[in-house]
Design an enzyme around this catalytic site. Structure first.
Site, short mmCIF file in Angstrom:
data_model
loop_
_atom_site.label_atom_id
_atom_site.label_comp_id
_atom_site.label_asym_id
_atom_site.label_seq_id
_atom_site.Cartn_x
_atom_site.Cartn_y
_atom_site.Cartn_z
CD GLU A 78 -12.49 6.74 -2.35
OE1 GLU A 78 -11.96 7.12 -3.40
OE2 GLU A 78 -12.09 5.75 -1.70
CB CYS B 246 -8.80 3.19 -2.02
SG CYS B 246 -7.47 3.55 -3.16
CG ASN C 261 -10.70 1.80 -7.32
OD1 ASN C 261 -11.03 2.54 -8.24
ND2 ASN C 261 -9.82 2.16 -6.40
CD GLU C 262 -6.54 3.74 -8.23
OE1 GLU C 262 -5.83 3.51 -7.24
OE2 GLU C 262 -6.64 4.86 -8.75
O1 AHR Z 1 -9.24 9.64 -5.28
C1 AHR Z 1 -8.52 9.15 -4.19
C2 AHR Z 1 -8.03 7.74 -4.43
O2 AHR Z 1 -7.12 7.72 -5.50
C3 AHR Z 1 -9.06 6.74 -4.84
O3 AHR Z 1 -9.68 6.16 -3.76
C4 AHR Z 1 -8.28 5.71 -5.56
O4 AHR Z 1 -9.06 5.00 -6.48
C5 AHR Z 1 -7.13 6.48 -6.14
O5 AHR Z 1 -5.94 5.86 -5.91
#
Ligand code: AHR
Length: 681
Positions: free
Chosen positions: A52, A260, A391-392
């Site tokens: 990321e 994120c 993602n989440e």
């Molecule tokens: O790893 C950091 C963040 O943690 C990521 O972007 C997200 O997916 C999670 O909440």
């Protein structure tokens, strides 16, 4: 746990005898491995990595562009730059917004229209600009650096000099260009650094009067970047030493471009892969969501140039032998931020992006997006097999959007494997247990190939839940543990450390994930990278500055599991002591068979300060081949950690172990992860 109270008048010699013999008889762990009964296969993708763009992971990190804000597209157009007037010089700077030479042909939204005009009234010893790089520019003595620029001038005779200067202002590399014409042109030349410097600056100084327009001012080290002046595309500019750290792990997959960051604070800041391909100069920059995410770690100069874009991710996967796992925005912005939703009747372009991505990766060279891939230098498909939808994400809004994506993708690409999410934490979900139960009830019906679970918890959670997957349904979707990391203080705390306790307790959890390899198919630590001077989040797997890179203790844990997975699970039974306070097991064990090499692999994590003696029996094996191998990762203290200065304080040690029979004893060191590889017949 075994305790003995000794009478105070017992002689020391006698006391030692009693303690030795008693602890040997009672505390010895028994590990029985049914080596003749190989079970479920360990997926070749079991251990992977998750990239990321956080903590300067891309710009300022893996991506080797050394100039910050190279095309003046940051909203504060001169961020990273300042005016430089040497003796006798006077001039003006202005940022303009109509560079049609660069804008217009990108595959996504049109990108970079800004450029800088330097009007030199008095040339003196040089009038121009200086760039501070990403927390400085890292230069290595003897290395070649490629400077490139788009430029035009008010007359055909204008020229300028380029200097790389060290922290004291001394020139450590220089070059000159004298042929800037009235028409925009790209110019490129190389310079050699005569000194190593982590905090260098780049000066561009015009040496005659007139006006010079400049754009895409760029500096790449020779060993990574586009040294070919005709195109900047085919060679991804990735930092060699960092790529080496990744490839050393032999990762089974690469999840990208993030968590994120895929979602964005709002939908306008979501990750749009089409804006990240094609000519680098045309990729549309956006603000990095980690720029302002944490008030305690504001990073005003954090933007995404997308020089490291989707094409480069796919090429990286190919180079390090990892399966590509792109994650796509599903019409939902981060639910912790704006929680903005694309209305259901406007989901079309989002779904189309997913379909086009698959064509970009896998389509024939004649297809629309296959052609783009080919034009970027890769006629052969990338053979992408899976895609993450969101993602989440959580809630009914996610489910209804997921269904639309799943239908469209499966209709066109029935073999594409889908990854569905379970929010930000599979244990402490924002809306409580009901939410996670709701999601799982949906996934059981909708049957994505993988369900992604995330765990950011304290170290104890990881040992206490080493059996987390023992209880999972064996017939449901397979598991992808897409983000996990033990937090020494708390989630997103700037005081979190990559200490040995966190790494060791993660190792204990990993034995549990591996023991459940019949359903757990992919796992990866998060986040991957942290720049020592530019991070927002910690802990991170790999740390670097402008010149050096090192693996955290957690990195070596991941690497050891990844290099020693074995091919099949072996049934294991253990009996033995608990931790001194009786709260946990002392040893966490898993065993696999490596059919390719004919070895039984035993992974053992000792979380106690004492060494743990174990009697190991490999049942169903007639003979072992004398020389086994033990790889041990340990530290003196649970608070130990690797650092730039002591990058290998916690580092695996390999020794030969004489094993003469399928029944043997081994002493697992205090606070250690041990991997035994025993060749068997
Ligand atoms: O790893 C950091 C963040 O943690 C990521 O972007 C997200 O997916 C999670 O909440």
């Amino acid at each position: 746990m075994f305790r003995i109270n000794l009478p105070s008048n017992t002689g020391l010699f006698f006391m030692c005898l009693i303690m030795t013999s008693v602890s040997f008889v009672s505390a010895q762990t028994k590990i029985t491995i049914q080596a003749g009964k190989p079970g479920a296969q360990i997926s070749p993708t079991m251990y992977g990595i998750f990239f990321e763009d956080i903590n300067f992971g891309a710009d300022g990190g893996l991506y080797t562009e050394l100039v910050k804000n190279r095309s003046f597209e940051f909203p504060e157009s001169l961020m990273g730059w300042s005016k430089l007037q040497q003796e006798g010089a006077a001039g003006l700077l202005s940022v303009r917004d109509n560079n049609t030479f660069i804008t217009g042909t990108a595959y996504g939204e049109p990108g970079n229209s800004h450029y800088l005009r330097i009007v030199v009234k008095k040339a003196g010893k040089g009038c121009g600009i200086t760039n501070e790089g990403f927390r400085g520019i890292g230069l290595e003595k003897g290395k070649k650096y490629w400077f490139s620029i788009f430029a035009r001038s008010s007359s055909d005779k204008m020229g300028f000099k380029v200097e790389l200067v060290n922290a004291d202002g001394r020139i450590v590399a220089q070059g000159r260009l004298d042929n800037v014409t009235k028409d925009w042109m790209r110019h490129i030349f190389s310079m050699n650094a005569i000194e190593t410097e982590a905090k260098a600056k780049l000066n561009l100084l015009v040496t005659s009067e007139g006006s010079l327009d400049v754009d895409m001012i760029s500096l790449f080290p020779d060993d990574s970047a586009a040294s070919d002046s005709s195109t900047s595309m085919p060679i991804p500019g990735l930092r060699k030493d960092i790529v080496q750290m990744l490839s050393d792990m032999k990762p089974g997959f690469l999840r990208f471009p993030g968590g994120c960051i895929v979602e964005g604070y709002d939908l306008s800041l979501r990750y749009q892969w089409k804006n990240t391909i094609g000519e680098i100069s045309q990729r549309k920059l956006i603000k990095n969501r980690w720029n302002t995410e944490f008030k305690h770690r504001l990073t005003a100069d954090y933007y995404q140039s997308f020089g490291l874009g989707f094409y480069e991710f796919f090429v990286l996967c190919e180079r390090i032998g990892a399966e590509p796992m792109p994650i796509i925005n599903c019409g939902m912005a981060c639910q912790f931020n704006s929680a903005q939703l694309a209305p259901m009747d406007q989901l079309g372009p989002y779904v189309q992006d997913a379909l086009d991505l698959i064509e970009f990766a896998n389509g024939p060279a004649e297809s629309k997006w296959g052609k783009v891939r080919m034009s970027m230098g890769h006629p052969k498909p990338f053979n992408m097999k899976m895609i993450g939808i969101g993602n989440e994400q959580w809630g009914p809004q996610y489910i209804e959007r997921y269904k639309v994506f799943a239908k469209a993708v499966k209709e066109k690409y029935p073999d594409m494997q889908l990854i569905a999410a379970t929010g930000s934490d599979a244990t402490i979900f924002p809306n409580g247990q009901k939410e996670i139960d709701y999601l799982w009830s949906q996934w059981r019906q909708l049957k994505p190939e993988f369900v992604d679970e995330h765990f950011y918890r304290n170290p104890e959670w990881f040992t206490e839940n080493a059996n987390w997957y023992d209880k999972y349904d064996r017939t449901g979707p397979k598991l992808f543990v897409g983000e996990y990391a033990s937090q020494s203080v708390g989630v997103a705390s700037p005081d979190n450390r990559n200490n040995w306790k966190c790494a060791l307790y993660e190792a204990a959890f990993m034995t549990g994930m591996e023991r459940n390899a019949d359903i757990v198919k992919m796992t990866c630590y998060a986040p991957l990278f942290g720049h020592e001077d530019g991070w927002q989040w910690r802990p991170n797997l790999i740390w670097f500055d402008n010149l050096n890179v090192y693996g955290s203790a957690n990195y070596y844990v991941q690497k050891l599991f990844s290099l020693n997975p074995g091919t099949n699970l072996l049934p294991v039974e253990t009996s033995g002591p608990a931790t001194p306070d009786d709260s946990k097991k002392a040893l966490y064990i898993n065993s696999t068979l490596d059919k390719k090499t004919g070895e039984v692999i035993v992974k053992a994590v000792n979380i106690t300060p004492d060494s743990q003696a174990a009697d190991i029996e490999l049942q169903g094996i007639s003979k072992v081949k004398k020389q086994a191998k033990a790889i041990t990762l340990t530290a003196k203290s649970l608070t130990d950690e690797n650092s730039l200065r002591e990058s290998k304080k916690i580092f695996p040690a390999e020794t030969s172990v004489a094993v003469t029979s399928p029944k043997f004893s081994y002493n697992f060191q205090p606070y250690s992860l041990t991997i035994l590889r025993v060749p068997v017949e």
